[in-house]
Design an enzyme around this catalytic site. Structure first.
Site, short mmCIF file in Angstrom:
data_model
loop_
_atom_site.label_atom_id
_atom_site.label_comp_id
_atom_site.label_asym_id
_atom_site.label_seq_id
_atom_site.Cartn_x
_atom_site.Cartn_y
_atom_site.Cartn_z
N SER A 267 0.81 -1.20 0.00
CA SER A 267 0.00 0.00 0.00
C SER A 267 0.86 1.27 0.00
O SER A 267 1.72 1.42 -0.86
CB SER A 267 -0.94 -0.08 1.21
OG SER A 267 -2.06 0.69 0.99
N LYS A 271 4.15 1.96 -2.48
CA LYS A 271 4.54 3.15 -3.25
C LYS A 271 5.99 3.48 -2.90
O LYS A 271 6.84 3.73 -3.76
CB LYS A 271 3.66 4.36 -2.89
CG LYS A 271 2.15 4.10 -2.86
CD LYS A 271 1.37 5.31 -2.34
CE LYS A 271 -0.01 5.03 -1.80
NZ LYS A 271 -0.96 4.29 -2.56
N TRP A 358 -9.82 0.35 -5.11
CA TRP A 358 -9.26 1.68 -4.78
C TRP A 358 -7.84 1.81 -5.34
O TRP A 358 -7.40 2.88 -5.74
CB TRP A 358 -9.27 1.84 -3.26
CG TRP A 358 -8.83 3.14 -2.68
CD1 TRP A 358 -7.76 3.34 -1.86
CD2 TRP A 358 -9.45 4.42 -2.82
NE1 TRP A 358 -7.67 4.66 -1.48
CE2 TRP A 358 -8.70 5.35 -2.06
CE3 TRP A 358 -10.57 4.89 -3.53
CZ2 TRP A 358 -9.02 6.71 -1.98
CZ3 TRP A 358 -10.88 6.25 -3.45
CH2 TRP A 358 -10.12 7.13 -2.68
N HIS A 409 -7.66 -5.67 0.33
CA HIS A 409 -6.43 -4.91 0.57
C HIS A 409 -5.61 -5.49 1.73
O HIS A 409 -5.74 -5.05 2.87
CB HIS A 409 -6.85 -3.47 0.86
CG HIS A 409 -5.74 -2.48 0.76
ND1 HIS A 409 -5.05 -2.25 -0.40
CD2 HIS A 409 -5.19 -1.65 1.68
CE1 HIS A 409 -4.14 -1.32 -0.20
NE2 HIS A 409 -4.20 -0.95 1.06
C1 GCU Z 1 -5.30 4.87 1.83
C2 GCU Z 1 -4.68 5.60 0.66
C3 GCU Z 1 -3.93 4.64 -0.25
C4 GCU Z 1 -2.95 3.84 0.54
C5 GCU Z 1 -3.63 3.18 1.72
C6 GCU Z 1 -2.66 2.43 2.65
O1 GCU Z 1 -6.29 4.01 1.39
O2 GCU Z 1 -5.71 6.26 -0.03
O3 GCU Z 1 -3.25 5.35 -1.26
O4 GCU Z 1 -2.33 2.89 -0.27
O5 GCU Z 1 -4.28 4.13 2.50
O6 GCU Z 1 -1.51 2.80 2.80
O7 GCU Z 1 -3.11 1.44 3.24
#
Ligand code: GCU
Length: 429
Positions: A267, A271, A358, A409
């Site tokens: 997540s 990134k 998402w 997720h």
């Molecule tokens: C939120 C955010 C995402 C990210 C996520 C996480 O949902 O919008 O971009 O990846 O948190 O880090 O779990």
């Protein structure tokens, strides 16, 4: 139903039972209510999940530089185009790391060593990475687990972690079936001959930093500065910098083979993983789990989370220059396939979940597919098909790996196994 008097002992018993049940349900329901509220925010009604509504877009070309020059060789890619792309990411997306006026002092302090971790399966080291200038300091706790009884230094995963590396979740006493409470299948790692290391991002910078006064940033400000400039590092860049310092440590540790370290994260940390690997070529492989927006997903698809959603909810994950492209994604001189391409020729693995809309699983795959052009320039096997592979089928024997599985997720057992398979294929052969 048989008729029973309201006040019969049976009814009293039932009533108290029902009350308890109601209380239990209320307790169980409460966190659900909160998590639904959180999801509702993420899935607001102006978000597109419909493939037929994806706008038409043209991706910026990997092998043509802005002045129209054709990049036709590995040499030109490495000397001209890749540095150009990295500089665009530094200045426009994640933010560049400023150079401090005086070099920082960085020391590694072994806080604890346990050679008998998990009944002797592994050695656990807790290392403090202390970063300081003459006024202030910041400490990052780095956990290193290395398998015992293996020949030579072990390959390892370095995880950008959401778990506080100082918490006692990492004590062998909370191990259940070889799996720590926080979900890391350590037993499996050791059995397969891998080490496992973790940095905790909040040691350096708060999750949703707004002041940057107490984060790692403070050590880099020249006199008079108290906030990052528009082109300077946000939260993700700071975490990436932290993992590089952890790699500095690994270069000194004889139990881990620092030439075979896979950087990984989920997540937000997925990134961060891609940004870390793109910049620091010491990482041999990268695994981005459900990294989504600002991770593997293509900006221009605007599917699931968009740049606008991200910067309104997490304004400082990226640098402030990124704000200028909200609703103007087509003006970006990059898209995320270029970030993956900067990792080439080192293997990269992208992971998606069907219900994790998402994060735009399709956009994550397309990025990997388009980045394959650069892997092929290096003569490496990469993705050949624009169509995403079937759900549950992992692409392992390729320098660009991928799988999408059922579910949402998280990193599940199936995922860990595929990540290890990918590492086996590339780091052990
Ligand atoms: C939120 C955010 C995402 C990210 C996520 C996480 O949902 O919008 O971009 O990846 O948190 O880090 O779990």
């Amino acid at each position: 139903y048989t008729c029973r008097s309201k006040h019969s002992p049976y009814n009293k018993k039932m009533k108290s039972l029902m009350n308890r049940l109601f209380f239990l349900l209320a307790v169980l329901y409460l966190p659900l209510t909160f998590s639904n509220a959180r999801e509702a925010k993420e899935y607001d009604n102006d978000v597109n999940y419909d493939e037929s509504k994806i706008p038409h877009y043209d991706l910026p070309k990997l092998l043509i530089s802005p002045n129209g020059e054709k990049i036709s060789s590995i040499k030109k890619w490495e000397n001209i185009r890749r540095p150009q792309i990295l500089s665009l990411y530094s200045n426009l997306i994640y933010g560049r790391i400023p150079v401090p006026e005086k070099p920082l002092k960085i020391i590694f302090k072994l806080v604890k060593e346990d050679k008998g971790f998990m009944k002797g399966k592994a050695t656990r080291k807790d290392i403090d990475i202390i970063i300081s200038n003459d006024k202030d300091s910041k400490t990052m706790r780095f956990l290193v687990f290395s398998p015992n009884g293996v020949e030579g230094p072990a390959p390892a995963f370095l995880k950008h972690s959401f778990n506080n590396t100082k918490s006692n979740d990492f004590d062998a006493s909370v191990l259940r079936k070889g799996k720590l409470k926080n979900g890391w299948p350590l037993g499996e790692f050791f059995d397969r001959g891998y080490g496992f290391c973790a940095v905790y991002h909040e040691d350096l910078v708060g999750h949703n930093e707004v002041s940057f006064n107490n984060s790692i940033h403070k050590l880099f400000y020249p006199k008079g500065q108290s906030f990052p400039k528009a082109s300077e590092w946000g939260v993700i860049s700071a975490c990436a910098w932290g993992a590089m310092r952890a790699m500095d440590y690994l270069e000194t540790d004889n139990d881990i083979d620092h030439k075979r370290v896979a950087i990984m994260g989920h997540s937000k940390m997925g990134k961060t993983t891609l940004w870390t690997a793109a910049q620091d070529e010491r990482f041999a492989l990268a695994i981005a789990a459900q990294s989504g927006c600002a991770g593997a997903a293509l900006w221009r698809r605007k599917s699931g989370e968009t740049l606008k959603k991200m910067v309104t909810r997490f304004p400082y994950w990226l640098c402030r220059n990124a704000w200028k492209f909200v609703d103007q994604e087509d003006d970006l001189p990059i898209d995320q396939h270029m970030l993956l391409a900067c990792i080439a020729p080192r293997p990269v693995y992208v992971h998606s979940g069907v219900k994790d809309t998402w994060a735009d699983g399709r956009g994550e795959y397309l990025s990997a597919f388009h980045a394959s052009e650069i892997y092929k320039l290096y003569g490496k096997k990469a993705l050949d098909f624009e169509e995403s592979p079937p759900v549950g089928e992992a692409i392992i024997e390729s320098h660009v790996g991928y799988h999408i599985r059922e579910g949402g997720h998280s990193i599940q057992s199936f995922d860990w196994k595929r990540f290890l398979d990918f590492a086996d294929y590339h780091l052990k052969n």
